[in-house]
Design an enzyme around this catalytic site. Structure first.
Site, mmCIF file in Angstrom:
data_model
loop_
_atom_site.group_PDB
_atom_site.id
_atom_site.type_symbol
_atom_site.label_atom_id
_atom_site.label_comp_id
_atom_site.label_asym_id
_atom_site.label_seq_id
_atom_site.Cartn_x
_atom_site.Cartn_y
_atom_site.Cartn_z
ATOM 1 C CE1 TYR A 79 -3.893 2.263 0.666
ATOM 2 C CE2 TYR A 79 -2.477 3.266 2.335
ATOM 3 C CZ TYR A 79 -3.623 3.295 1.554
ATOM 4 O OH TYR A 79 -4.494 4.360 1.658
ATOM 5 C CE LYS A 122 -3.583 5.004 -1.730
ATOM 6 N NZ LYS A 122 -4.630 5.503 -2.647
#
Length: 256
Positions: A161, A165
């Site tokens: 994740y 990002k």
């Protein structure tokens, strides 16, 4: 110069918001509609999408809800093509859809890694690539990517994740560098924990949530409307000189 209220209006514009069946995406879609935009919304949950569509239409705006799985590059590109068929151009793109698998590095599977990058990073790239030519032609456009403070704080269990990002932040800046000359403003919004339904599920228990809130100077988590209001500002003419920024909505977490 236009008055304050008109600078925040989005009349006669079309916005595409991904991941709009619930949570931040639904809140963002409703905020943009309240400012006058027509919507194309996407997600995997048809029931949630219909709920958002009805909320937008109650505000007097048009809304097309498209069930799309952004893990598929073909479906992602189809979404952009359909938005153009329905509206001719997309003035505002909000790449909100995102997924996370909480697992440490040794237990992160290739499948979960690839799925996370596909939804969180590849889909924004593909949608932007498809929709930007129309923005260039009209010399106007807004792209808002929903990132996360996990891109800079690297919490345990968020390797895939955080990487996605972090990549999204740099993609945001690259888009701004290449297309800012065409009056296209591209920015990212990086929230900390926001109390959506998912946020409540993960952080709602005091044993987990209280230690995290203690790290935030504001001593609380964010509300979806606080992210949606920033997205509205970035989508409006009021933010025309803001470009290539990653704006943190974190109650002071990354400043502490």
């Amino acid at each position: 110069m236009a008055d304050v209220n008109s600078r925040f209006r989005l009349d006669h514009q079309c916005a595409l918001v991904t991941g709009a069946s619930r949570g931040l995406g639904a809140e963002i879609a409703i905020a943009l509609a309240a400012a006058g935009a027509d919507l194309v919304i996407s997600g995997r949950d048809t029931t949630g999408l219909e709920n958002t569509r009805h909320a937008v239409e109650r505000l007097g705006r048009r809304c097309h809800a498209l069930q799309v799985d952004l893990r598929s590059p073909e479906e992602t590109q189809w979404l952009a093509e359909q938005a153009l068929v329905l509206h001719g151009t997309v003035d505002i793109l909000v790449n909100n859809a995102g997924i996370v698998f909480v697992e440490d590095l040794l237990n992160t599977t290739l499948e979960h890694w690839e799925e996370t990058q596909a939804v969180n990073l590849r889909a924004p790239f593909l949608l932007t690539q498809k929709l930007v030519p129309g923005m260039i032609n009209q010399r106007r456009g807004k792209i808002i990517n929903i990132s996360s403070v996990a891109a800079v704080l690297a919490p345990e269990g968020h390797a895939a994740y955080s990487a996605s990002k972090g990549g999204l932040n740099l993609l945001t800046q690259t888009i701004a560098a290449e297309w800012g000359r065409y009056n296209i403003q591209t920015n990212a919004v990086a929230p900390t924990v926001i109390l959506t339904e998912m946020g409540q599920k993960v952080w709602g228990e005091a044993s987990k949530g209280d230690p995290m809130k203690a790290r935030i100077p504001a001593r609380r988590f964010g509300q979806p409307k606080e992210v949606a209001d920033l997205v509205l500002f970035l989508a409006s003419n009021a933010s025309d000189f803001i470009c290539g920024q990653v704006i943190r909505v974190d109650g002071g977490l990354t400043a502490a």
